[in-house]
Motif scaffolding. Structure first.
Motif, PDB file in Angstrom:
ATOM      1  N   TRP A  49       0.849  -1.217   0.000  1.00  0.00           N
ATOM      2  CA  TRP A  49       0.000   0.000   0.000  1.00  0.00           C
ATOM      3  C   TRP A  49       0.873   1.250   0.000  1.00  0.00           C
ATOM      4  O   TRP A  49       0.621   2.193  -0.757  1.00  0.00           O
ATOM      5  CB  TRP A  49      -0.861   0.046   1.262  1.00  0.00           C
ATOM      6  N   ARG A  50       1.854   1.254   0.852  1.00  0.00           N
ATOM      7  CA  ARG A  50       2.689   2.474   0.988  1.00  0.00           C
ATOM      8  C   ARG A  50       3.487   2.734  -0.288  1.00  0.00           C
ATOM      9  O   ARG A  50       3.713   3.879  -0.660  1.00  0.00           O
ATOM     10  CB  ARG A  50       3.622   2.370   2.202  1.00  0.00           C
ATOM     11  N   ARG A  51       3.910   1.670  -0.970  1.00  0.00           N
ATOM     12  CA  ARG A  51       4.614   1.889  -2.245  1.00  0.00           C
ATOM     13  C   ARG A  51       3.696   2.582  -3.250  1.00  0.00           C
ATOM     14  O   ARG A  51       4.149   3.339  -4.110  1.00  0.00           O
ATOM     15  CB  ARG A  51       5.085   0.545  -2.843  1.00  0.00           C
ATOM     16  N   PHE A  52       2.415   2.300  -3.146  1.00  0.00           N
ATOM     17  CA  PHE A  52       1.455   2.871  -4.099  1.00  0.00           C
ATOM     18  C   PHE A  52       0.949   4.256  -3.689  1.00  0.00           C
ATOM     19  O   PHE A  52       0.215   4.877  -4.459  1.00  0.00           O
ATOM     20  CB  PHE A  52       0.271   1.915  -4.310  1.00  0.00           C
ATOM     21  N   ARG A  58      -1.765  10.692  -6.945  1.00  0.00           N
ATOM     22  CA  ARG A  58      -1.809  11.307  -8.281  1.00  0.00           C
ATOM     23  C   ARG A  58      -3.141  11.031  -8.978  1.00  0.00           C
ATOM     24  O   ARG A  58      -3.705  11.912  -9.630  1.00  0.00           O
ATOM     25  CB  ARG A  58      -0.638  10.761  -9.111  1.00  0.00           C
ATOM     26  N   LEU A  59      -3.654   9.817  -8.818  1.00  0.00           N
ATOM     27  CA  LEU A  59      -4.885   9.440  -9.521  1.00  0.00           C
ATOM     28  C   LEU A  59      -6.142  10.001  -8.864  1.00  0.00           C
ATOM     29  O   LEU A  59      -7.129  10.264  -9.528  1.00  0.00           O
ATOM     30  CB  LEU A  59      -4.999   7.908  -9.587  1.00  0.00           C
ATOM     31  N   PHE A  60      -6.108  10.127  -7.526  1.00  0.00           N
ATOM     32  CA  PHE A  60      -7.316  10.550  -6.806  1.00  0.00           C
ATOM     33  C   PHE A  60      -6.985  11.797  -5.976  1.00  0.00           C
ATOM     34  O   PHE A  60      -6.429  11.680  -4.878  1.00  0.00           O
ATOM     35  CB  PHE A  60      -7.818   9.421  -5.898  1.00  0.00           C
ATOM     36  N   PRO A  61      -7.356  12.983  -6.484  1.00  0.00           N
ATOM     37  CA  PRO A  61      -6.959  14.220  -5.809  1.00  0.00           C
ATOM     38  C   PRO A  61      -7.439  14.317  -4.358  1.00  0.00           C
ATOM     39  O   PRO A  61      -6.810  15.001  -3.549  1.00  0.00           O
ATOM     40  CB  PRO A  61      -7.630  15.306  -6.664  1.00  0.00           C
ATOM     41  N   GLU A  62      -8.534  13.578  -4.013  1.00  0.00           N
ATOM     42  CA  GLU A  62      -9.002  13.673  -2.620  1.00  0.00           C
ATOM     43  C   GLU A  62      -8.063  12.961  -1.641  1.00  0.00           C
ATOM     44  O   GLU A  62      -8.198  13.106  -0.425  1.00  0.00           O
ATOM     45  CB  GLU A  62     -10.431  13.148  -2.477  1.00  0.00           C
ATOM     46  N   ARG A 129      11.413   0.824 -13.006  1.00  0.00           N
ATOM     47  CA  ARG A 129      12.814   0.531 -12.763  1.00  0.00           C
ATOM     48  C   ARG A 129      13.117   0.820 -11.301  1.00  0.00           C
ATOM     49  O   ARG A 129      12.374   1.564 -10.651  1.00  0.00           O
ATOM     50  CB  ARG A 129      13.709   1.377 -13.668  1.00  0.00           C
ATOM     51  N   THR A 130      14.193   0.198 -10.793  1.00  0.00           N
ATOM     52  CA  THR A 130      14.549   0.402  -9.394  1.00  0.00           C
ATOM     53  C   THR A 130      14.611   1.897  -9.111  1.00  0.00           C
ATOM     54  O   THR A 130      15.218   2.652  -9.860  1.00  0.00           O
ATOM     55  CB  THR A 130      15.942  -0.238  -9.114  1.00  0.00           C
ATOM     56  N   GLY A 131      13.955   2.282  -8.026  1.00  0.00           N
ATOM     57  CA  GLY A 131      13.996   3.698  -7.640  1.00  0.00           C
ATOM     58  C   GLY A 131      12.875   4.527  -8.237  1.00  0.00           C
ATOM     59  O   GLY A 131      12.652   5.661  -7.811  1.00  0.00           O
ATOM     60  N   ASP A 132      12.170   3.985  -9.232  1.00  0.00           N
ATOM     61  CA  ASP A 132      11.046   4.735  -9.811  1.00  0.00           C
ATOM     62  C   ASP A 132       9.940   4.935  -8.791  1.00  0.00           C
ATOM     63  O   ASP A 132       9.617   4.013  -8.033  1.00  0.00           O
ATOM     64  CB  ASP A 132      10.422   3.945 -10.981  1.00  0.00           C
ATOM     65  N   SER A 133       9.306   6.102  -8.795  1.00  0.00           N
ATOM     66  CA  SER A 133       8.086   6.280  -8.014  1.00  0.00           C
ATOM     67  C   SER A 133       6.974   5.536  -8.735  1.00  0.00           C
ATOM     68  O   SER A 133       6.898   5.543  -9.967  1.00  0.00           O
ATOM     69  CB  SER A 133       7.728   7.760  -7.923  1.00  0.00           C
ATOM     70  N   TYR A 134       6.072   4.930  -7.950  1.00  0.00           N
ATOM     71  CA  TYR A 134       4.952   4.225  -8.571  1.00  0.00           C
ATOM     72  C   TYR A 134       4.009   5.189  -9.291  1.00  0.00           C
ATOM     73  O   TYR A 134       3.162   4.754 -10.080  1.00  0.00           O
ATOM     74  CB  TYR A 134       4.191   3.399  -7.523  1.00  0.00           C
ATOM     75  N   ALA A 138       0.861   6.012 -13.805  1.00  0.00           N
ATOM     76  CA  ALA A 138      -0.254   6.793 -14.366  1.00  0.00           C
ATOM     77  C   ALA A 138       0.109   7.385 -15.721  1.00  0.00           C
ATOM     78  O   ALA A 138      -0.718   8.039 -16.360  1.00  0.00           O
ATOM     79  CB  ALA A 138      -0.646   7.918 -13.392  1.00  0.00           C
ATOM     80  N   GLU A 139       1.345   7.149 -16.184  1.00  0.00           N
ATOM     81  CA  GLU A 139       1.780   7.701 -17.481  1.00  0.00           C
ATOM     82  C   GLU A 139       1.073   6.960 -18.629  1.00  0.00           C
ATOM     83  O   GLU A 139       0.718   5.791 -18.488  1.00  0.00           O
ATOM     84  CB  GLU A 139       3.293   7.537 -17.655  1.00  0.00           C
ATOM     85  N   PRO A 140       0.900   7.636 -19.781  1.00  0.00           N
ATOM     86  CA  PRO A 140       0.150   7.027 -20.888  1.00  0.00           C
ATOM     87  C   PRO A 140       0.684   5.669 -21.342  1.00  0.00           C
ATOM     88  O   PRO A 140      -0.105   4.781 -21.657  1.00  0.00           O
ATOM     89  CB  PRO A 140       0.280   8.066 -22.018  1.00  0.00           C
ATOM     90  N   ASP A 141       1.997   5.457 -21.331  1.00  0.00           N
ATOM     91  CA  ASP A 141       2.490   4.166 -21.828  1.00  0.00           C
ATOM     92  C   ASP A 141       2.063   3.025 -20.908  1.00  0.00           C
ATOM     93  O   ASP A 141       1.690   1.941 -21.369  1.00  0.00           O
ATOM     94  CB  ASP A 141       4.020   4.192 -22.011  1.00  0.00           C
ATOM     95  N   ALA A 142       2.078   3.288 -19.596  1.00  0.00           N
ATOM     96  CA  ALA A 142       1.641   2.249 -18.654  1.00  0.00           C
ATOM     97  C   ALA A 142       0.142   2.012 -18.815  1.00  0.00           C
ATOM     98  O   ALA A 142      -0.325   0.864 -18.860  1.00  0.00           O
ATOM     99  CB  ALA A 142       1.968   2.667 -17.221  1.00  0.00           C
TER     100      ALA A 142
END
Ligand SMILES: Cc1ncc(COP(=O)(O)O)c(C=O)c1O
Length: 421
Positions: A49-52, A58-62, A129-134, A138-142
């Motif tokens: 959960w915390r990784r996400f 980013r996805l849910f402004p609330e 990749r290692t170190g990437d923020s989850y 939310a980027e278009p390619d994903a």
């Protein structure tokens, strides 16, 4: 009895409200070490959960911090006395009816299972990749990559919504299988999200079975199995960390001398079962978990009463599984839940639909809680349970409100009008 189911009390068979003290209950210290899931697995789920958090924020402004959690509310003395049936009661509300994003407890399992899938796909696809923020997911390619994959689920409504909101937000295709009598607005809400809703003529259990069969051999899909998913179960269990933190902030002591009594509405059993596992792991028997079911659908009660040899349904004892508590309208409990936490359940209380509506109205008028009928169930259980077990009065009582904040206004007004004065 002629049906051979001897452990089920006559009052339960007759559809009368009952407090059933679990005769098969065992101490946590005896049961927990033998379970397949323990603190390590629940802590791992919490870490996921915390990784996400950055992605969810980013996805849910609330979600300011990304954490999906609800407040722990303290009822005023008059309302607490009304709920517990005596003056001086300490009653808290774990307000999952107001859980951000989905307005129901099923998010804890349903959102979590979607995240498990997203993480696995992203790792396999090398999109993280290692170190990437989850948040990168939310980027278009994903999103484009997720779109090739379907998340499916069978649901009475709230699990489907929770899975649907999360999966659609990431770009997945979503298919939700529901019983024909599931609430029309819950189906519409899913369609509005872009989910495909498949209706089945039978009850919730047959919708789940049909969906499970339809997705059995689909490498491009994942079926969220409300009856037997370990990920759902662990997602629910992480709620125990939230409650522990909030109890500490509220300076509520939980120990052998200060027990915590937790009242949990129960459908198939995943949500209350997962929460029970988490709480027992953190607090042992200082926590007592009381499950609450409709008189027409006491599926976990009948399963626990009869033992785990074979599945038992409420139809087997002549009940019809018809209740206004749509989230609890389940004829057969999860065997995963019954087998894992059955001995840790203190009692099961069955409640009538009329009581749900009366408590729904009272809690709205007296505490401003916007509940759906399933979520009002736990309030109906506290008084009867304390009448039977007066020694439990002195502890702290936590009523888990499991859904309702997103109920459409017209639905809520109709429900309010059904409470008996
Ligand atoms: C509002 C609400 N409360 C409680 C539950 C019970 O959860 P479970 O079916 O996991 O026992 C549900 C299930 O959908 C629900 O929608």
């Amino acid at each position: 009895m002629s049906d051979g189911l001897n452990g089920i009390p006559d009052a339960v068979r007759a559809g009368q409200p009952t407090v059933w003290r679990n005769p098969h209950g065992r101490p946590a210290a005896e049961i927990l070490p033998g379970l397949a899931y323990g603190l390590a697995e629940v802590a791992e789920a919490e870490a996921r959960w915390r990784r996400f958090d950055p992605l969810l924020a980013r996805l849910f402004p609330e979600l300011a911090t990304g954490r999906i959690d609800s407040p722990l509310l303290c009822l005023g003395p008059d309302v607490a006395a009304h709920v517990a049936g005596f003056a001086g009661a300490r009653v808290l509300v774990k307000a999952d009816h107001d859980l951000p994003v989905t307005g129901c407890i099923k998010a804890r399992g349903g959102v979590y299972e979607v995240l498990v899938q997203a993480e696995a796909l992203a790792r396999r696809g090398g999109w993280l990749r290692t170190g990437d923020s989850y948040a990168r997911l939310a980027e278009p390619d994903a999103r484009d990559a997720f779109a090739a994959y379907t998340i499916a689920v069978g649901s009475t409504g709230n699990l489907g919504f929770s899975v649907g909101v999360m999966a659609r937000a990431l770009g997945f295709a979503v298919e939700v299988h529901m019983s024909h009598d599931a609430k029309a607005w819950k189906k519409q809400r899913l369609r509005d999200l872009g989910a495909r809703v498949v209706e089945h003529a039978g009850d919730y259990g047959s919708a789940v079975a049909a969906a499970r069969a339809a997705f059995a051999d689909r490498p491009d899909a994942h079926f969220v199995d409300d009856e037997s998913s370990v990920d759902l179960f662990l997602g629910y269990a992480t709620a125990a960390f939230d409650l522990r933190r909030q109890l500490a902030e509220a300076e509520v002591t939980v120990d052998g001398a200060n027990p915590l009594h937790v009242y949990l509405p129960c459908g198939v059993g995943g949500a209350p079962g997962g929460v029970t596992l988490g709480l027992k792991l953190l607090f042992g028997d200082a926590v007592r978990c009381i499950f609450v079911e409709p008189v027409a659908a006491p599926c976990l009660l009948v399963q626990l009463a009869e033992g785990l040899e074979h599945p038992v349904s409420v139809y087997d004892i002549g009940l019809d599984n018809r209740t206004a508590a749509d989230g609890l309208a389940v004829s057969q409990a999860s065997m995963l839940v019954a087998g894992t936490v059955g001995p840790l359940v203190e009692a099961v209380v069955t409640v009538e639909d009329t009581a749900l509506f009366t408590w729904l109205r009272d809690l709205w008028e007296q505490a401003g809680l916007r509940l759906e009928p399933s979520a009002a169930a736990a309030f109906a259980a506290v008084g009867p349970r304390l009448t039977l077990s007066p020694e439990a009065r002195g502890g702290t009582h936590v009523v888990w409100t499991t859904g309702g904040a997103l109920l459409p206004e017209a639905e809520f007004r109709t429900a309010l009008g059904l409470g008996i004065r």
